[in-house]
Design a protein around this motif. Structure first.
Motif: not given
Length: 389
Positions: A102-106, A128-140, A166-169
């Motif tokens: 989880t921290e690695a993803i964040a 946690s994916y959605a939350a981490c993307i949101a914290m980075a200011g990005a859009e899922r 930017r990225l594929l998760l």
């Protein structure tokens, strides 16, 4: 409220308490069997627990360990990648130890994303994916996996890529559906990543729990090493989820970027446990084969019981979760079903709908975990049969 502003960042306000905390609390309050949250009810190998005790007593890791992780564990992770996947990883530059996956993803999302970037991820998402993307200011941007096969639509994936992508998760084996990407699917995804110059982040925590098919890191494919961050952890493989030992493997430049963000999250964690997991990763093949066979048997035990109880069962290829459909009961709302299930039969499960941005796609899906003792699963199966009576 202070100065007329909400206390919580609006980007996080939608998340609230995780479904796992909610359903686990419901299990405690009702005395139900908890088949919702994915943690084993027995500890892993005794020799690994003893390795942690030895480290504690010897003073190994009781103070701050090195920021990237103790050398013994980084070497063991590199050896693991070579042993199972023939991947050459430099333990000094290409490995970063984290507080679980989880921290690695964040840390990876915070390091690699900027506001306005788009991230394409399989839906249903691990929460946690959605939350981490949101914290980075990005859009899922969801790529919906649909029952019964939950296979990714590669044409749809191509259509979702924009100049802002930017990225594929990726998550394979996939939680919660149990889907495992095929070699052909991975090759097609890799080709898209190379064509559009995208970064790829892979969550591979269930890498040793594949029952049908084969797990192969996408980082091993041509053109992918320099653009892929691979994430895994010890919790699911060795049944010590509370130790929170995870890791990142990637090209040195990517690891350096992730480490920059990670150092301001936990900095370091799990010092003595890192030494124990270094030993765990060197266990013989018989351990990994036996663990996988045991979980396959538990999958079949619970799956047969769920079918007998009246659920439509989507048999997983990997992980330790089974996704079911409640439509045969004449019900459509998985969340309401899971809220009522403890009173109906004393079992707790998790509604998959909370893992979707498009909840209608998973409205009637319910997830159960089978990483429990046989007697617990048998008791749960007996209780669930009340639904069919």
């Amino acid at each position: 409220m202070t100065q007329g502003r909400p206390l919580l960042n609006p980007r996080l306000a939608e998340f609230g308490t995780t479904i796992f905390a909610e359903m686990s609390a419901l299990a405690v309050r009702t005395g139900s069997i908890n088949l919702g949250q994915g943690f084993p009810d027995t500890d892993g190998p005794e020799e690994i627990r003893e390795a942690a005790v030895r480290a504690l007593r010897a003073g190994h890791g009781n103070q701050y360990p090195p920021g990237p992780g103790v050398p013994e564990l980084r070497s063991a992770i590199a050896d693991h990648q070579r042993r199972f996947y023939d991947l050459d990883v430099d333990p000094d530059t290409d490995v970063l130890v984290t507080a679980g996956a989880t921290e690695a993803i964040a840390a990876t999302m915070l390091a690699l994303l900027e506001p306005g970037d788009e991230v394409i991820a399989f839906e249903p998402f691990y929460d946690s994916y959605a939350a981490c993307i949101a914290m980075a200011g990005a859009e899922r941007v969801p790529l919906t996996l649909r029952a019964p096969s939950f296979r990714p639509d590669l044409d749809e994936l191509r259509s979702r890529i924009t100049p802002r992508t930017r990225l594929l998760l990726l998550n394979t084996p996939h939680n919660p559906t149990g889907m495992v990407l095929t070699a052909e699917e991975q090759s097609a995804i890799a080709a898209l990543a190379v064509e559009h110059d995208l970064l790829v982040v892979t969550d591979e925590v269930y890498e040793h729990l594949v029952y049908e098919g084969t797990h192969r890191p996408i980082a091993a494919l041509p053109g992918m090493r320099e653009r892929t961050v691979s994430i895994s952890s010890a919790g699911k493989t060795f049944s010590y989820t509370g130790w929170k030992v995870g890791w990142v493997t990637a090209d040195a430049s990517l690891v350096a970027a992730v480490r920059t963000a990670k150092q301001y999250l936990t900095y370091v964690s799990a010092g003595p446990f890192q030494y124990a997991i270094a030993e765990a990763l060197r266990l013989p093949d018989t351990y990994f084969d036996g663990f996988r066979a045991d979980l396959r048997r538990k999958r079949d035990l619970l799956g047969d019981g769920l079918r007998a109880a009246g659920f439509e069962v989507h048999e997983p290829q990997g992980t330790y979760f089974i996704t079911t459909d409640i439509a045969p009961f004449g019900e459509k709302d998985a969340y309401a079903f899971c809220r009522a299930l403890p009173e109906r039969c004393g079992v707790v499960a998790v509604p998959n709908s909370v893992f979707y941005d498009t909840p209608d796609a998973g409205r009637s899906q319910v997830r159960f975990t089978f990483c429990k003792r046989d007697d617990v699963l048998q008791e749960a199966v007996g209780r669930l049969r009340r639904l069919a009576s």
